[in-house]
Structures are given as structure tokens and as C-alpha cells.
Write a protein that holds these residues in place. Structure first.
Motif, PDB file in Angstrom:
ATOM      1  N   GLY A   1      46.804  42.615  39.576  1.00  0.00           N
ATOM      2  CA  GLY A   1      47.429  41.932  38.446  1.00  0.00           C
ATOM      3  C   GLY A   1      48.273  42.873  37.604  1.00  0.00           C
ATOM      4  O   GLY A   1      49.392  42.526  37.193  1.00  0.00           O
ATOM      5  N   VAL A   2      47.761  44.075  37.335  1.00  0.00           N
ATOM      6  CA  VAL A   2      48.531  45.052  36.554  1.00  0.00           C
ATOM      7  C   VAL A   2      49.785  45.469  37.313  1.00  0.00           C
ATOM      8  O   VAL A   2      50.883  45.554  36.747  1.00  0.00           O
ATOM      9  CB  VAL A   2      47.659  46.282  36.225  1.00  0.00           C
ATOM     10  N   VAL A   3      49.626  45.741  38.609  1.00  0.00           N
ATOM     11  CA  VAL A   3      50.783  46.134  39.424  1.00  0.00           C
ATOM     12  C   VAL A   3      51.805  45.009  39.476  1.00  0.00           C
ATOM     13  O   VAL A   3      53.015  45.238  39.358  1.00  0.00           O
ATOM     14  CB  VAL A   3      50.328  46.526  40.844  1.00  0.00           C
ATOM     15  N   TYR A   4      51.334  43.782  39.635  1.00  0.00           N
ATOM     16  CA  TYR A   4      52.253  42.641  39.698  1.00  0.00           C
ATOM     17  C   TYR A   4      53.018  42.484  38.391  1.00  0.00           C
ATOM     18  O   TYR A   4      54.212  42.180  38.388  1.00  0.00           O
ATOM     19  CB  TYR A   4      51.473  41.362  40.010  1.00  0.00           C
ATOM     20  N   PHE A   5      52.331  42.703  37.263  1.00  0.00           N
ATOM     21  CA  PHE A   5      53.014  42.589  35.975  1.00  0.00           C
ATOM     22  C   PHE A   5      54.182  43.560  35.899  1.00  0.00           C
ATOM     23  O   PHE A   5      55.293  43.191  35.514  1.00  0.00           O
ATOM     24  CB  PHE A   5      52.033  42.858  34.830  1.00  0.00           C
ATOM     25  N   PHE A   6      53.916  44.829  36.259  1.00  0.00           N
ATOM     26  CA  PHE A   6      54.979  45.826  36.183  1.00  0.00           C
ATOM     27  C   PHE A   6      56.055  45.594  37.242  1.00  0.00           C
ATOM     28  O   PHE A   6      57.239  45.826  36.999  1.00  0.00           O
ATOM     29  CB  PHE A   6      54.405  47.236  36.341  1.00  0.00           C
TER      30      PHE A   6
ATOM     31  N   ILE B   1      48.708  48.915  48.002  1.00  0.00           N
ATOM     32  CA  ILE B   1      49.623  48.175  48.879  1.00  0.00           C
ATOM     33  C   ILE B   1      50.606  47.364  48.041  1.00  0.00           C
ATOM     34  O   ILE B   1      51.816  47.335  48.305  1.00  0.00           O
ATOM     35  CB  ILE B   1      48.828  47.261  49.831  1.00  0.00           C
ATOM     36  N   ALA B   2      50.081  46.711  47.003  1.00  0.00           N
ATOM     37  CA  ALA B   2      50.948  45.941  46.107  1.00  0.00           C
ATOM     38  C   ALA B   2      51.938  46.848  45.394  1.00  0.00           C
ATOM     39  O   ALA B   2      53.106  46.485  45.201  1.00  0.00           O
ATOM     40  CB  ALA B   2      50.091  45.175  45.094  1.00  0.00           C
ATOM     41  N   PHE B   3      51.501  48.036  45.016  1.00  0.00           N
ATOM     42  CA  PHE B   3      52.391  48.970  44.322  1.00  0.00           C
ATOM     43  C   PHE B   3      53.559  49.364  45.218  1.00  0.00           C
ATOM     44  O   PHE B   3      54.727  49.353  44.789  1.00  0.00           O
ATOM     45  CB  PHE B   3      51.614  50.220  43.907  1.00  0.00           C
ATOM     46  N   VAL B   4      53.254  49.734  46.450  1.00  0.00           N
ATOM     47  CA  VAL B   4      54.313  50.140  47.383  1.00  0.00           C
ATOM     48  C   VAL B   4      55.275  48.983  47.640  1.00  0.00           C
ATOM     49  O   VAL B   4      56.497  49.156  47.710  1.00  0.00           O
ATOM     50  CB  VAL B   4      53.705  50.643  48.706  1.00  0.00           C
ATOM     51  N   ALA B   5      54.718  47.762  47.766  1.00  0.00           N
ATOM     52  CA  ALA B   5      55.560  46.601  48.083  1.00  0.00           C
ATOM     53  C   ALA B   5      56.428  46.175  46.908  1.00  0.00           C
ATOM     54  O   ALA B   5      57.583  45.773  47.098  1.00  0.00           O
ATOM     55  CB  ALA B   5      54.664  45.440  48.512  1.00  0.00           C
ATOM     56  N   LEU B   6      55.922  46.283  45.675  1.00  0.00           N
ATOM     57  CA  LEU B   6      56.633  45.738  44.523  1.00  0.00           C
ATOM     58  C   LEU B   6      57.429  46.763  43.737  1.00  0.00           C
ATOM     59  O   LEU B   6      58.445  46.426  43.127  1.00  0.00           O
ATOM     60  CB  LEU B   6      55.637  45.049  43.575  1.00  0.00           C
ATOM     61  N   ILE B   7      56.951  48.021  43.742  1.00  0.00           N
ATOM     62  CA  ILE B   7      57.576  49.004  42.859  1.00  0.00           C
ATOM     63  C   ILE B   7      58.113  50.202  43.623  1.00  0.00           C
ATOM     64  O   ILE B   7      59.267  50.601  43.469  1.00  0.00           O
ATOM     65  CB  ILE B   7      56.570  49.480  41.776  1.00  0.00           C
TER      66      ILE B   7
ATOM     67  N   GLN C   1      52.419  57.715  44.270  1.00  0.00           N
ATOM     68  CA  GLN C   1      51.965  59.108  44.300  1.00  0.00           C
ATOM     69  C   GLN C   1      50.496  59.129  44.729  1.00  0.00           C
ATOM     70  O   GLN C   1      49.597  58.956  43.900  1.00  0.00           O
ATOM     71  CB  GLN C   1      52.139  59.758  42.929  1.00  0.00           C
ATOM     72  N   PRO C   2      50.233  59.321  46.027  1.00  0.00           N
ATOM     73  CA  PRO C   2      48.878  59.134  46.552  1.00  0.00           C
ATOM     74  C   PRO C   2      47.841  60.100  45.974  1.00  0.00           C
ATOM     75  O   PRO C   2      46.697  59.705  45.757  1.00  0.00           O
ATOM     76  CB  PRO C   2      49.041  59.340  48.063  1.00  0.00           C
ATOM     77  N   VAL C   3      48.217  61.360  45.730  1.00  0.00           N
ATOM     78  CA  VAL C   3      47.230  62.323  45.231  1.00  0.00           C
ATOM     79  C   VAL C   3      46.760  61.934  43.832  1.00  0.00           C
ATOM     80  O   VAL C   3      45.557  61.882  43.555  1.00  0.00           O
ATOM     81  CB  VAL C   3      47.820  63.750  45.222  1.00  0.00           C
TER      82      VAL C   3
END
Length: 278
Positions: free
Chosen positions: A33-38, A123-129, A133-135
Motif C-alpha cells: 500500500g505504501v509503495v502503491y501510494f508513492f 516487487i511492487a517497488f521495482v514495478a511501480l517506481i 536499493q537491495p542492501v
């Protein structure tokens, strides 16, 4: 390795009771939800990775303590009330192994929910934004797991210390409220008033030292300090910013406090459980 069998059984029981699934859904909804918002609602603009991680902190302060307490508070006292603890101890388990197994099993429940939620969030972060930064992400997830385990340990320690699940729940909820809502106000407002000229008459330096030490004893503040040490996000906790001349004002002190809240309640619970008349 008798405690391993107890931990595995506890984890399986959580899956059958749907506790694991409910927590996993909650964390997944929070993170995605947070990732989708941004990524979508905010127009897809990159908010900055640190900003995104920092936006998780507030909800975590409410969700993780409650999750840890609810998962752990009946771990031992529930079996004492039902009488099944006698059957469990009739197997080749010592009381210490039962306590350790319960702690590990219930911690695994919360940790699994956190890990699945953040995996889907990545996964959502990579797809949407993009700009992942994995580390830094893994370090943040690790701190989240540590905070969850801290509250599980508090709950399991309380559960091992009493024969009444109602009392355990009441004390656990009181601690959650204190840590999440009241600790900063009490330690930075009421405590300085009591220590200062109004009551004890201590000097300003002593009042500040004691107040900040008590403030940093909260798992919430310790979590912020740990994040600041690892990632420099979240900003300084109120009243904690300083030059580090006092040992507890150093960001690494947060790990000491979290370790305290894992080890001490567990040790007290073990002592009470070992000497309890079942």
C-alpha cells in the motif's frame, strides 16, 4: 535439540489457526500500500528510497508491537490453563526447552509475515517506481524483524511468568500502550519534573542524563536509533539527538536496548516458569 521440535510444532499450529496468514496479509497490505501510494497515487514520481523506507516507520510502531503481543501472549500460559502443558512436559522436553521453542516458533511466525510482506513490496517497488536499493532494503527488513522478535520475547516472557492469560494480556497491552504512546511524554516531561526542583532537586545535568537514558530504554526509540545507525533514516528520536558523549545517545545503543528486551523478559519468564507449580 528438543526445543526445535517445540518451535516447529508452534509454527505449524500458527499456520493451522490462520494467525500466520492474517499477519502476512496485514504486512503485505501495509508495504504494498505504501509503495502503491508513492508509485501510482503520487504520480509515479520517485520519492527517494530513504523517504519511502521512512514512511514505513509510523505504521510499524503500531502494528509490530500488537502482532508480537498477540502471537506470543498465550504461548505458555494458554497451555497451562488448558492443562496441555503437562502433556508437553511429559515428552522429553525440559521447561527451558519449551520456553525457547515457544520463543523461536512464535518469532518465526512474525518474521515470516514480515519477510513475505516486504518481498512482495520489493516487487511492487521495482514495478511501480524503480531505483530499488537491495542492501538498504534488507537492512531495514532486518531491523523490522528484530523489533517484531523483541515484542514476541516480551510476550512469551510474560506468558511464562503467570498462570492467567487475562493478566498476561492486560500487562502486555499496557506495555504496548506505554511504549507506543506514553513513553516519550513521561520520560521527557513528567520525569524531569519529578527529578528537578519540584521534587528531588537534582541539577539540570543529572535530570537530562536520567531522562534521556530512560527515553532510550523504549524499544520504539531503540528501533529509531538502530535505523539511524544502519541507514541514517528516520531522523533522530525526540530528545535523543546529541554529541554522543553519553553512551546511550550513540545510535548503536539501540541494539543494546533491543537485546535487553529480548533477553531479560525471557530470563525472568524462564525463572518463573522453572519454579512454577503446574
Amino acid at each position: 535439540m528438543s526445543w526445535v521440535a517445540v518451535a516447529k510444532k508452534d509454527f505449524r499450529d500458527a499456520g493451522r489457526s490462520k494467525a500466520l496468514w492474517a499477519l502476512t496479509i496485514l504486512f503485505t497490505v501495509l508495504v504494498v500500500g505504501v509503495v502503491y501510494f508513492f508509485g501510482a497515487v503520487a504520480g509515479g514520481a520517485d520519492p527517494g528510497f530513504d523517504t519511502l523506507l521512512g514512511s514505513f516507520i509510523g505504521p510499524l510502531f503500531l502494528l509490530l508491537p500488537l502482532a508480537g503481543i498477540l502471537v506470543g501472549y498465550k504461548s505458555i500460559v494458554g497451555e497451562r490453563e488448558s492443562g496441555s502443558i503437562k502433556l508437553l512436559l511429559g515428552l522429553p522436553h525440559t521447561r527451558g526447552e519449551v520456553l525457547l521453542g515457544k520463543l523461536v516458533g512464535r518469532s518465526a511466525v512474525v518474521s515470516t509475515a514480515v519477510l513475505v510482506g516486504y518481498l512482495l513490496g520489493s516487487i511492487a517497488f521495482v514495478a511501480l517506481i524503480g531505483g530499488f536499493q537491495p542492501v538498504d532494503y534488507l537492512l531495514f527488513v532486518g531491523m523490522t524483524v528484530l523489533l517484531g522478535v523483541t515484542f514476541v520475547a516480551i510476550a512469551v516472557g510474560l506468558s511464562a511468568s503467570s498462570g492467567s492469560s487475562g493478566l498476561v494480556l492486560a500487562v502486555a497491552v499496557a506495555l504496548v500502550l506505554a511504549f507506543t504512546l506514553l513513553w516519550e511524554t513521561l520520560s521527557m516531561t513528567l520525569l524531569p519534573y519529578l527529578l528537578g526542583d519540584a521534587v528531588l532537586g537534582l541539577g539540570a545535568t543529572a535530570v537530562e542524563s536520567i531522562s534521556t537514558f530512560v527515553l532510550t530504554a523504549s524499544p520504539r526509540i531503540a528501533f529509531v536509533q538502530g535505523l539511524s545507525f544502519l541507514l541514517s533514516i528516520g531522523g533522530a528520536a525526540p530528545g535523543v539527538a546529541g554529541d554522543g558523549s553519553r553512551i546511550w545517545l550513540n545510535d548503536w545503543w539501540g541494539f543494546v536496548v533491543l537485546a535487553f528486551w529480548i533477553v531479560v523478559p525471557t530470563a525472568i519468564g524462564y525463572w518463573r516458569f522453572e519454579n512454577a507449580d503446574l
